[in-house]
Design a protein around this motif. Structure first.
Motif, PDB file in Angstrom:
ATOM      1  N   ARG A  68       0.833  -1.212   0.000  1.00 35.46           N
ATOM      2  CA  ARG A  68       0.000   0.000   0.000  1.00 35.46           C
ATOM      3  C   ARG A  68       0.859   1.251   0.000  1.00 35.46           C
ATOM      4  NH1 ARG A  68      -2.616  -2.350   4.299  1.00 35.46           N
ATOM      5  NH2 ARG A  68      -2.030  -0.600   5.647  1.00 35.46           N
ATOM      6  N   TYR A  69       1.868   1.290   0.871  1.00 37.64           N
ATOM      7  CA  TYR A  69       2.688   2.498   0.971  1.00 37.64           C
ATOM      8  C   TYR A  69       3.609   2.666  -0.235  1.00 37.64           C
ATOM      9  CZ  TYR A  69       1.149   3.708   5.664  1.00 37.64           C
ATOM     10  OH  TYR A  69       0.385   4.103   6.731  1.00 37.64           O
ATOM     11  N   ALA A  70       3.965   1.582  -0.897  1.00 41.26           N
ATOM     12  CA  ALA A  70       4.839   1.678  -2.073  1.00 41.26           C
ATOM     13  C   ALA A  70       4.137   2.325  -3.257  1.00 41.26           C
ATOM     14  CB  ALA A  70       5.345   0.298  -2.462  1.00 41.26           C
ATOM     15  N   THR A  71       2.796   2.317  -3.246  1.00 40.80           N
ATOM     16  CA  THR A  71       2.040   2.877  -4.372  1.00 40.80           C
ATOM     17  C   THR A  71       1.682   4.348  -4.164  1.00 40.80           C
ATOM     18  OG1 THR A  71      -0.060   2.160  -3.392  1.00 40.80           O
ATOM     19  CG2 THR A  71       1.042   0.613  -4.881  1.00 40.80           C
ATOM     20  N   ILE A  72       2.059   4.915  -3.021  1.00 45.70           N
ATOM     21  CA  ILE A  72       1.713   6.309  -2.733  1.00 45.70           C
ATOM     22  C   ILE A  72       2.438   7.242  -3.702  1.00 45.70           C
ATOM     23  CG2 ILE A  72       2.006   8.165  -1.050  1.00 45.70           C
ATOM     24  CD1 ILE A  72       1.516   6.121   1.134  1.00 45.70           C
ATOM     25  N   ALA A  73       1.697   8.226  -4.230  1.00 52.10           N
ATOM     26  CA  ALA A  73       2.263   9.106  -5.256  1.00 52.10           C
ATOM     27  C   ALA A  73       2.639  10.480  -4.725  1.00 52.10           C
ATOM     28  CB  ALA A  73       1.275   9.264  -6.410  1.00 52.10           C
ATOM     29  N   ASP A  74       2.153  10.869  -3.536  1.00 48.74           N
ATOM     30  CA  ASP A  74       2.448  12.204  -3.026  1.00 48.74           C
ATOM     31  C   ASP A  74       2.419  12.185  -1.506  1.00 48.74           C
ATOM     32  OD1 ASP A  74      -0.427  13.165  -2.099  1.00 48.74           O
ATOM     33  OD2 ASP A  74      -0.664  12.269  -4.095  1.00 48.74           O
ATOM     34  N   THR A  75       3.018  13.222  -0.899  1.00 50.35           N
ATOM     35  CA  THR A  75       3.147  13.270   0.556  1.00 50.35           C
ATOM     36  C   THR A  75       1.802  13.430   1.251  1.00 50.35           C
ATOM     37  OG1 THR A  75       3.592  15.650   0.432  1.00 50.35           O
ATOM     38  CG2 THR A  75       5.499  14.170   0.483  1.00 50.35           C
ATOM     39  N   GLU A  76       0.840  14.116   0.616  1.00 49.94           N
ATOM     40  CA  GLU A  76      -0.470  14.286   1.237  1.00 49.94           C
ATOM     41  C   GLU A  76      -1.185  12.950   1.375  1.00 49.94           C
ATOM     42  OE1 GLU A  76      -4.559  16.971   0.803  1.00 49.94           O
ATOM     43  OE2 GLU A  76      -2.890  17.265  -0.588  1.00 49.94           O
ATOM     44  N   SER A  77      -1.090  12.121   0.346  1.00 51.30           N
ATOM     45  CA  SER A  77      -1.694  10.784   0.422  1.00 51.30           C
ATOM     46  C   SER A  77      -1.012   9.940   1.489  1.00 51.30           C
ATOM     47  CB  SER A  77      -1.596  10.086  -0.938  1.00 51.30           C
ATOM     48  OG  SER A  77      -2.298  10.803  -1.925  1.00 51.30           O
TER      49      SER A  77
END
Length: 444
Positions: free
Chosen positions: A342-351
């Motif tokens: 899940r965390y590897a797919t994060i695209a930005d700091t807000e997400s």
């Protein structure tokens, strides 16, 4: 208030008596300030949104150093002076640690007030502690600090000198300032300065708040605290050979880590204890801190200082047949694997911040229930804590400090491939723990 007492699988009454009678006398207490003043433009450091989630507790560790045969009284004072001077130089780089936390405004006042440095004398031999019972009441006095008052130092160091010349150096730090990775970096930097000066050090990145600004989550990751309960802190060593046997007993065709194998066994033990205590099988809630460094695909500086962790949680309903080790291994393995995906797919700091807050909120809600068996883990494995060498050798042992919460801390042991499990729980549960057949079979 809580009280901590110690436990080993076997008790030596003579050693236990000597340990509990050890006197610890504070010789001096002072504030160590940075060797150079912090520039005016760096005097205020906002905490990050992830810092805000952390409990208002002090966490820490103790490093145990045997005497090396040269520890005459003048050598001890030379070492104390060296520790103070190198700490002062290190704080010039890690200047927020010498400041004070302003809770109402959620920032650190980098005012150079200093880190508390305590020198204490112990009327006993370090070997009595290392070979006897680890009495957490004694360990608490080796890292004693009155917490909770406004204006407290963010870091407290206590150097305990034994009659033999052995040392126990404790460090407690305010959790909102940094996680284990941050404080391990600080310790590594301090010993580097102590041995060779500051020229090898790079300045940390203190601006995580610009990437993860505070937005007032209203969530706090404080674990369930046990008030009015007599707690015990127990050390169990899982050797590399024992962990290999555990892995063989796990699911086939699944590559599991040492931490997953030991965590699964301890979950099995805690389920057994919980059934004996409550007379039924309650759902299991496993909670673990996960380091986000190297996990998220975001432009986070590798030298970022502060809290960059998340809480991962999984709930498991126990079958009536009781806890199954293979099933628990798979559950914990999947908990970590799914969180990392899940965390590897994060695209930005807000997400990323939203996901960390959601995890914190899930944890805070679930641990409130009296109908679940909560097992809180923190894994310190992989951090080079046994490399903390100030110039007189590596520590003989590293431990955590006792806190008023039921939890399990996992550390790499000094033996190759082993893990030390430091377990804090009630006196009632301790009686069940030390008799559990899985503990007897796999832990020494």
């Amino acid at each position: 208030m809580f009280e901590c007492t110690g436990s080993n699988l076997s008790r030596n009454p003579e050693l236990t008596g000597r340990l509990t009678s050890m006197k610890i006398e504070v010789q001096s207490k002072k504030l160590i300030k940075p060797s150079a003043p912090t520039p005016n433009h760096s005097r205020m450091l906002n905490i990050s949104g992830i810092d805000e989630l952390q409990p208002t507790l002090y966490s820490g560790f103790l490093f145990y150093y045997r005497a090396n045969g040269e520890n005459q009284e003048d050598d001890i004072f030379r070492r104390l002076r060296l520790l103070e001077e190198s700490l002062s130089e290190t704080l010039t780089i890690f200047y927020p640690l010498a400041g004070r936390y302003v809770e109402e405004e959620l920032y650190i006042d980098c005012n150079d007030q200093g880190v508390e440095f305590v020198h204490a004398k112990v009327n006993g031999q370090l070997d009595q502690l290392l070979r006897g019972e680890f009495d957490p009441d004694l360990l608490g006095r080796l890292s004693e600090f009155q917490m909770g008052a406004a204006g407290n130092p963010l870091v407290v160091v206590q150097v305990n000198v034994f009659e033999c010349g052995g040392l126990v150096i404790s460090l407690r730090s305010f959790h909102k300032v940094g996680d284990l990775s941050a404080m391990a970096t600080f310790m590594k930097s301090w010993v580097t300065v102590c041995r060779s000066g500051t020229h090898e050090l790079a300045s940390p990145y203190f601006e995580l708040s610009t990437l993860f600004p505070v937005k007032g989550s209203g969530v706090n990751l404080t674990p369930p605290l046990l008030a009015g309960v007599k707690l015990t802190m127990n050390r169990f060593l899982f050797s590399g050979a024992a962990i290999s046997r555990l892995k063989l007993a796990g699911p086939k065709n699944m590559r599991i880590s040492r931490v997953e194998a030991v965590s699964a066994l301890l979950c099995k033990v805690f389920v057994t204890m919980d059934r004996a205590k409550h007379g039924r099988l309650r759902p299991l809630l496993v909670c673990q801190n996960m380091n986000l460094r190297g996990t998220v695909n975001l432009p986070i500086p590798t030298n970022a200082f502060g809290n960059f962790i998340t809480k991962v949680v999984t709930r498991h309903t126990m079958p009536q047949s009781g806890p199954d080790f293979e099933e628990l291994v798979k559950m914990i393995h999947d908990m970590f694997a799914n969180a990392k995906t899940r965390y590897a797919t994060i695209a930005d700091t807000e997400s990323c911040m939203d996901m960390v807050k959601d995890s914190a909120r899930e944890y805070a809600e679930r641990v409130k229930s009296d109908e679940v068996n909560v097992v809180n883990f923190s894994s310190w494995c992989g951090f080079p804590l046994y490399d903390i060498d100030f110039g007189w050798g590596k520590p003989e042992l590293v431990s955590n400090v006792c806190q008023p919460a039921r939890r399990i801390i996992l550390l790499d042991s000094k033996t190759e491939g082993g893990i030390d499990a430091w377990i804090i729980l009630s006196q009632e549960e301790k009686v069940l723990l030390v008799q559990d057949p899985d503990i007897v079979a796999f832990a020494s």
